[in-house]
Scaffold this active site. Structure first.
Site, PDB file in Angstrom:
ATOM      1  N   CYS A   1       0.821  -1.207   0.000  1.00  0.00           N
ATOM      2  CA  CYS A   1       0.000   0.000   0.000  1.00  0.00           C
ATOM      3  C   CYS A   1       0.860   1.264   0.000  1.00  0.00           C
ATOM      4  O   CYS A   1       0.411   2.329  -0.409  1.00  0.00           O
ATOM      5  CB  CYS A   1      -0.949   0.006   1.197  1.00  0.00           C
ATOM      6  SG  CYS A   1      -0.132  -0.132   2.796  1.00  0.00           S
TER       7      CYS A   1
ATOM      8  N   PHE B   1       6.953  -3.319  10.869  1.00  0.00           N
ATOM      9  CA  PHE B   1       7.751  -4.492  10.533  1.00  0.00           C
ATOM     10  C   PHE B   1       7.015  -5.498   9.654  1.00  0.00           C
ATOM     11  O   PHE B   1       7.528  -6.578   9.381  1.00  0.00           O
ATOM     12  CB  PHE B   1       8.271  -5.165  11.813  1.00  0.00           C
ATOM     13  CG  PHE B   1       9.493  -4.483  12.358  1.00  0.00           C
ATOM     14  CD1 PHE B   1      10.753  -4.748  11.845  1.00  0.00           C
ATOM     15  CD2 PHE B   1       9.381  -3.529  13.351  1.00  0.00           C
ATOM     16  CE1 PHE B   1      11.874  -4.093  12.323  1.00  0.00           C
ATOM     17  CE2 PHE B   1      10.500  -2.872  13.838  1.00  0.00           C
ATOM     18  CZ  PHE B   1      11.756  -3.158  13.325  1.00  0.00           C
TER      19      PHE B   1
ATOM     20  N   GLN C   1       6.869  -8.834   3.649  1.00  0.00           N
ATOM     21  CA  GLN C   1       6.613  -8.573   2.233  1.00  0.00           C
ATOM     22  C   GLN C   1       7.885  -8.726   1.403  1.00  0.00           C
ATOM     23  O   GLN C   1       7.846  -9.207   0.268  1.00  0.00           O
ATOM     24  CB  GLN C   1       6.011  -7.173   2.088  1.00  0.00           C
ATOM     25  CG  GLN C   1       4.612  -7.083   2.677  1.00  0.00           C
ATOM     26  CD  GLN C   1       4.205  -5.671   3.058  1.00  0.00           C
ATOM     27  OE1 GLN C   1       5.040  -4.777   3.195  1.00  0.00           O
ATOM     28  NE2 GLN C   1       2.910  -5.459   3.233  1.00  0.00           N
TER      29      GLN C   1
ATOM     30  N   LYS D   1      -5.035 -10.264   3.849  1.00  0.00           N
ATOM     31  CA  LYS D   1      -4.175 -10.118   5.026  1.00  0.00           C
ATOM     32  C   LYS D   1      -4.533  -8.894   5.851  1.00  0.00           C
ATOM     33  O   LYS D   1      -4.673  -8.959   7.074  1.00  0.00           O
ATOM     34  CB  LYS D   1      -2.702 -10.051   4.613  1.00  0.00           C
ATOM     35  CG  LYS D   1      -1.778  -9.995   5.824  1.00  0.00           C
ATOM     36  CD  LYS D   1      -0.326  -9.999   5.461  1.00  0.00           C
ATOM     37  CE  LYS D   1       0.531  -9.957   6.726  1.00  0.00           C
ATOM     38  NZ  LYS D   1       1.965  -9.902   6.431  1.00  0.00           N
TER      39      LYS D   1
END
Length: 401
Positions: free
Chosen positions: A53, A114, A119, A191
């Protein structure tokens, strides 16, 4: 001798691009796979793609960064003119430094977030599946993971809220009275949706949460874990009409919540956690609607996270320690061609003199090993030593390593 490695990072982030622009350049799983496949076909050997994002970045070994910019524009919804206006290009050590800082949460919109290291791990895993990472990227990612773990355990950089999902719940708690009695609708159970759901239950003590997701099976898994109600996607409009708070966290590339789906009278708080935005921005014009997006959430919660800034110098010290080890390894990579050429030269001499004994070969390997050890122990004399070896033995160091 070349002292740099052609490592590049190209991308956009929350620091230089607004939410709409980041949405244009975002890459979903399918787009990422096609991009990596194209890069592999073009002959690239080291490339990772990260799209969150807050940022979309391509990072890897390439002589000309324009190659990566072209990939980004070709496989996302962005174009070259917009990238040139809002994007960035980093090369060599600046690029590698950037990867370290991103992976350790120092470049996150919410400092110390974190989730980014997970990712980065997934980015490496995706590239590995397509054979688009080798020893260099593996060493780099492992070093970043090491830095992240140390910063998380040795500092308080990650104290308090560490994710946008918590930030959204924090906003609700601050701005909605009697939240435990409100009807809450969560649209999207990926998620971010799952994390938001968990934080909602933990902090609002509200059991009137309804889940809607395009895949009902996915929603049922989340609902079963928390004992919540699941409604079909076809019931989304009617559920919106009954809701006081709506959180949108879908992975769609287009608008999923249109103005026509929203009641004109009843007050409704909408938190859009999607990138690109999934809620029609026209809803901001309605008096009964409060629409908050990701960037606004981050700005509203930044004051609560100011205390983290005092731990940044401590985090930077840890980062510098791990980076020093990594860059020493990078520097030693440039010695490999000369050492290989020296070994070849000595062994060629052996063949010419018909001394094909195992003992001589062992002497050669011990000798080149001693040279390698000396270079590691005396980095300041490394370039001078390598130049002397190349001159004395007339070495060709342009060999494949």
């Amino acid at each position: 001798m070349k002292n740099t490695i052609p490592y590049c990072v190209v991308g956009l982030s929350h620091k230089n691009a607004d939410l709409a622009t980041r949405g244009n350049f975002s890459l979903d799983k399918e787009q990422t796979e096609r991009l990596l496949a194209r890069a592999k076909m073009d002959g690239l050997e080291e490339l990772m793609v990260i799209s969150t994002c807050n940022r979309t970045e391509l990072m890897g070994i390439v002589e000309d960064p324009k190659i990566l910019i072209d990939y980004l524009c070709a496989f996302s919804g962005g174009d070259m003119s917009l990238f040139l206006e809002k994007g960035y290009v980093l090369s060599d050590r600046k690029a590698l430094n950037h990867v370290f800082r991103v992976g350790c949460g120092l470049e996150s919109q919410i400092i110390g977030d974190f989730e980014i290291i997970g990712q980065l791990k997934r980015s490496f895993s995706n590239s590995k599946k397509q054979q688009m990472v080798n020893g260099f990227s593996e060493r780099l990612v492992n070093s970043v993971i090491q830095s992240s773990k140390r910063i998380k355990t040795e500092t308080q950089l990650s104290s308090g809220a560490t994710s946008i999902s918590f930030a959204s719940v924090h906003y609700i708690l601050e701005h909605v009275k009697d939240v435990n009695q409100k009807n809450i609708l969560l649209f999207g159970t990926g998620k971010i949706g799952r994390n938001t759901c968990e934080n909602l239950i933990k902090h609002t003590h509200n059991d009137q949460i309804v889940l809607v997701n395009r895949s009902e099976e996915s929603a049922q898994k989340v609902a079963g874990k928390f004992n919540l109600v699941v409604k079909k996607i076809s019931e989304l409009k009617s559920e919106i009409a009954q809701s006081d708070i709506m959180i949108v966290a879908t992975g769609a590339q287009d608008i999923t919540v249109e103005a026509s789906m929203i009641p004109k009278e009843k007050p409704l708080l909408i938190l859009d956690l999607s990138v690109p935005s999934n809620v029609d921005t026209k809803l901001k014009e309605l008096e009964n609607i409060t629409l908050i997006n990701l960037d606004e959430l981050s700005q509203l919660t930044n004051h609560a996270l100011k205390k983290r800034e005092q731990f940044i110098p401590q985090a930077n010290e840890i980062l510098d320690q791990v980076k020093a080890e990594f860059f020493q390894w990078v520097d030693h990579r440039k010695f490999a061609p000369t050492l290989k050429a020296l070994k070849k030269k000595l062994l060629d001499g052996q063949q010419k003199e018909q001394e094909k004994t195992q003992e001589f070969s062992q002497i050669v390997y011990r000798l080149t090993g001693k040279v390698a050890s000396y270079l590691k122990e005396n980095p300041s004399k490394a370039d001078q030593t390598m130049a002397l070896l190349q001159h004395v033995f007339q070495l060709d160091s342009d060999l494949d390593v």
